[in-house]
Write an enzyme that holds these catalytic residues in place. Sequence first.
Site, PDB file in Angstrom:
ATOM      1  CB  CYS A 115     -35.418 -29.580 -27.057  1.00  0.00           C
ATOM      2  SG  CYS A 115     -35.062 -29.760 -25.288  1.00  0.00           S
ATOM      3  CB  CYS A 118     -33.582 -26.545 -22.573  1.00  0.00           C
ATOM      4  SG  CYS A 118     -33.026 -28.248 -22.451  1.00  0.00           S
ATOM      5  CB  SER A 119     -32.104 -25.364 -26.941  1.00  0.00           C
ATOM      6  OG  SER A 119     -31.010 -25.263 -26.055  1.00  0.00           O
ATOM      7  CB  CYS A 120     -31.683 -31.450 -26.186  1.00  0.00           C
ATOM      8  SG  CYS A 120     -31.591 -31.234 -24.396  1.00  0.00           S
TER       9      CYS A 120
HETATM   10 FE    FE Z   1     -33.010 -29.446 -24.235  1.00  0.00          FE
END
Ligand code: FE
Length: 216
Positions: A115, A118-120
Amino acid sequence: MTNYDAQEVARIHQELRERLPRDPASRVEALEKILTEKGLVDPQSIDAWVEAYQDHIGPKRGASVVARAWSDVGFKQRLMADAPAAIDELGYLGRATGHLKVVENTTTVHNLVVCTLCSCYPFSILGMAPAWYKVAAYRSRAVRDPRGVLEEFGVEISNDIEVRVWDSTAELRYLVLPQRPDGTEHFDEDALASLVTRNSMIGTDRDLKVTALGED
Ligand code: FE
């Protein structure tokens, strides 16, 4: 119900990134402190959530989805065509898998998930995202130099294998379906699931080992 504005969410993400400490652990600590002070969360419930996602959900649910796909051709077809519906058959559907695409590794293709924003992450089936998944070094380099990143994870990808990088968003997350290891024809689903590593479902692992547990 409020409208979902992807651009506004991206702007908030950007602003948060600029204001929060760079280290994810410090960010979490700061957020937890503020939320606790404001009486919005109970630290004990945070611990219970962490335990649930770390020990009970992930990555075991993802591994059982993979094992089912390896064992049941019909399930695999449904999984590739409509992952949320197929995962719902196992009762694992959650918010993070409501929009999910499964990408399959083959002898000529390797898939890697990131991602960049961000950090999906499909936490409903993989549990907590590993720390490295959230750091800028992985998020940027996975796209620029996927083979270099894979090498650092100990995964050698020969030049005749195409590497596909999938950039997750809150609207669409990805799960890698790793290749079933040779010599596992007689394994049942539980034994197969025990061979599936979390990283293989993100794409930072490729050749799964046939372990003693799987041979039981
Ligand atoms: Fe994300």
